[in-house]
Scaffold this active site. Structure first.
Site, PDB file in Angstrom:
ATOM      1  N   PHE A  93      -3.818  -1.865 -54.708  1.00 45.05           N
ATOM      2  CA  PHE A  93      -4.717  -2.487 -53.732  1.00 45.05           C
ATOM      3  C   PHE A  93      -3.929  -3.288 -52.699  1.00 45.05           C
ATOM      4  CE2 PHE A  93      -7.197  -6.650 -53.352  1.00 45.05           C
ATOM      5  CZ  PHE A  93      -7.764  -6.314 -52.131  1.00 45.05           C
ATOM      6  N   ASN A 128       4.196   3.710 -60.380  1.00 42.03           N
ATOM      7  CA  ASN A 128       4.103   4.645 -61.509  1.00 42.03           C
ATOM      8  C   ASN A 128       2.687   5.184 -61.673  1.00 42.03           C
ATOM      9  OD1 ASN A 128       2.681   2.530 -62.645  1.00 42.03           O
ATOM     10  ND2 ASN A 128       3.920   2.413 -64.516  1.00 42.03           N
ATOM     11  N   GLY A 169      -2.179   1.999 -59.648  1.00 45.47           N
ATOM     12  CA  GLY A 169      -2.181   2.377 -58.240  1.00 45.47           C
ATOM     13  C   GLY A 169      -2.690   3.798 -58.061  1.00 45.47           C
ATOM     14  N   ASP A 192       8.774   3.680 -62.353  1.00 50.33           N
ATOM     15  CA  ASP A 192       8.322   2.567 -63.183  1.00 50.33           C
ATOM     16  C   ASP A 192       9.374   1.469 -63.077  1.00 50.33           C
ATOM     17  OD1 ASP A 192       7.673   0.800 -65.340  1.00 50.33           O
ATOM     18  OD2 ASP A 192       6.615   2.441 -66.338  1.00 50.33           O
ATOM     19  N   THR A 238       6.429  -5.341 -67.621  1.00 47.34           N
ATOM     20  CA  THR A 238       6.421  -5.087 -66.176  1.00 47.34           C
ATOM     21  C   THR A 238       6.718  -6.369 -65.418  1.00 47.34           C
ATOM     22  OG1 THR A 238       4.866  -3.245 -66.370  1.00 47.34           O
ATOM     23  CG2 THR A 238       5.017  -4.321 -64.234  1.00 47.34           C
ATOM     24  N   TYR A 293      -0.207 -11.323 -69.049  1.00 49.73           N
ATOM     25  CA  TYR A 293      -0.103 -11.353 -67.584  1.00 49.73           C
ATOM     26  C   TYR A 293       0.423 -12.705 -67.105  1.00 49.73           C
ATOM     27  CZ  TYR A 293      -1.516 -10.957 -62.668  1.00 49.73           C
ATOM     28  OH  TYR A 293      -1.527 -10.931 -61.289  1.00 49.73           O
ATOM     29  N   LYS A 330       4.247 -13.320 -65.448  1.00 52.05           N
ATOM     30  CA  LYS A 330       4.444 -13.838 -64.092  1.00 52.05           C
ATOM     31  C   LYS A 330       5.219 -15.159 -64.109  1.00 52.05           C
ATOM     32  CE  LYS A 330       2.246 -10.823 -61.426  1.00 52.05           C
ATOM     33  NZ  LYS A 330       2.886 -10.117 -60.301  1.00 52.05           N
ATOM     34  N   THR A 337      -8.004 -12.355 -54.348  1.00 58.20           N
ATOM     35  CA  THR A 337      -8.010 -11.615 -53.089  1.00 58.20           C
ATOM     36  C   THR A 337      -8.900 -10.391 -53.240  1.00 58.20           C
ATOM     37  OG1 THR A 337      -5.746 -12.358 -52.657  1.00 58.20           O
ATOM     38  CG2 THR A 337      -6.542 -10.498 -51.366  1.00 58.20           C
ATOM     39  N   ARG A 363     -12.724  -6.943 -61.582  1.00 62.68           N
ATOM     40  CA  ARG A 363     -12.666  -8.227 -60.887  1.00 62.68           C
ATOM     41  C   ARG A 363     -14.049  -8.616 -60.404  1.00 62.68           C
ATOM     42  NH1 ARG A 363      -6.854  -7.897 -57.652  1.00 62.68           N
ATOM     43  NH2 ARG A 363      -6.232  -5.913 -58.561  1.00 62.68           N
TER      44      ARG A 363
END
Length: 341
Positions: A31, A52, A56, A76, A110, A163, A167, A193, A204
């Protein structure tokens, strides 16, 4: 290590074009990443998109494929790679709760390995790396609004920890590389966003409400709906990252990037109902574990360092997003009702 340079398949024809920079966007078919790729091309950069395609979509960048200055490579970021670039935007990560909770171990790796491999690439080529961090580093904040110096209130062993902590660890790596190797780093913390190219099923709040309203399903609110969100339209966010990437090496962040205008979730649902003229009902479901009760950025630093603040009002941004989702739903083959998380 996978070597990717300007002579790689699909890139040879752009090697001789006199454009300013080679830019790598990891997660470029997502996005946010797809909007970033689009903007960079408009600014006449040469763009390499890594994805990857776990979350997406190729359709997000299909309209860019005819541009000779754009290439897509399936990669990846958990695997080491090399690419001769001068600017890196690390946007590779599942970002919605259903996506990152579907593969929590992969999400955490990731975040950590994606940052590590991007940093190694930046160190090797003397490139600048811009990290898409998140307001989730603040967890369920005890400070309101959230300032960059606030260290957060994160449940590292909860279902969102994969997550949040991925981060947070990525931020640690960026600042350690900056201190140890003088790597040119920039950390932007993204608050909620929304906009075109969000997936209909990404879970979301904005996409959930819009899809439910357009299909006349019940609008589901988790908890009493008084939890707040601050919603930034995608064009505004991308402008912030472009300004950040162009700022001097002394502007490293972290910098909050989001809209400081706060709205309760139930008011957002009511606004979506109004804008879609929907027959949906609002229903309440049990609250989600570790769901933040308040989310609002202090963007004083972004105003000072980047001369930036959001411009698109919520009503206008939602109308654009509703138009996009309506088009997607109308063009879809009739099937079962769209299910949202």
């Amino acid at each position: 290590m996978r070597k990717i340079g300007i002579t790689a398949p699909g890139l040879a024809d752009i090697a001789t074009r006199p454009l300013p920079r080679y830019v790598l966007v990891t997660g470029g078919a997502g996005f946010l990443g797809s909007h970033l790729c689009e903007r960079l091309l408009q600014d006449r950069h040469r763009v390499i998109c890594f994805d990857n395609f776990s979350t997406g979509r190729r359709s997000n960048v299909s309209h860019l494929m005819s541009n000779p200055d754009f290439s897509v490579i399936e990669q990846d970021v958990r695997d080491a790679y090399d690419a001769d670039v001068s600017l890196i935007f690390n946007f590779a990560s599942p970002a919605s709760p259903p996506d990152y909770q579907r593969d929590p171990v992969g999400t955490l790796l990731t975040g950590v390995l994606g940052a590590l491999h991007g940093l190694e690439l930046a160190r090797l080529h003397g490139a600048t790396i811009v990290q898409s961090s998140t307001s989730e580093v603040y967890g369920d904040p005890l400070q309101h609004p959230q300032q960059e110096a606030y260290c957060g209130n994160v449940n590292q062993i909860g279902p969102r920890g994969c997550y949040d902590e991925g981060k947070r660890c990525a931020e640690t790596l960026l600042f350690d590389y900056h201190r140890k190797y003088r790597t040119d780093v920039k950390v932007g913390r993204i608050f909620n966003t929304y906009g075109p190219r969000m997936r209909l099923d990404d879970g979301r709040v904005v996409s959930n409400f819009i899809v439910q309203a357009l299909t006349n399903q019940d609008i589901t609110i988790y908890g009493d709906g008084m939890q707040t969100r601050s919603l930034c339209y995608v064009d505004d966010l991308i402008e912030a990252f472009i300004r950040f990437s162009n700022a001097g090496p002394d502007v490293i962040g972290p910098i909050n990037l989001g809209n400081p205008v706060e709205i309760p979730v139930i008011e957002l649902a009511e606004l979506v109902l109004e804008l879609t003229n929907s027959r949906s009902r609002i229903i309440h479901m049990p609250a989600v574990i570790d769901d933040p009760k308040q989310r609002r950025p202090d963007i004083g630093l972004a105003r000072e360092k980047l001369g930036w603040e959001p411009r698109v009002p919520l009503r206008e941004g939602l109308s654009r997003t509703i138009g996009y989702f309506d088009g997607v739903l109308r063009s879809a083959t009739p099937a079962q009702p769209v299910e949202v998380a």
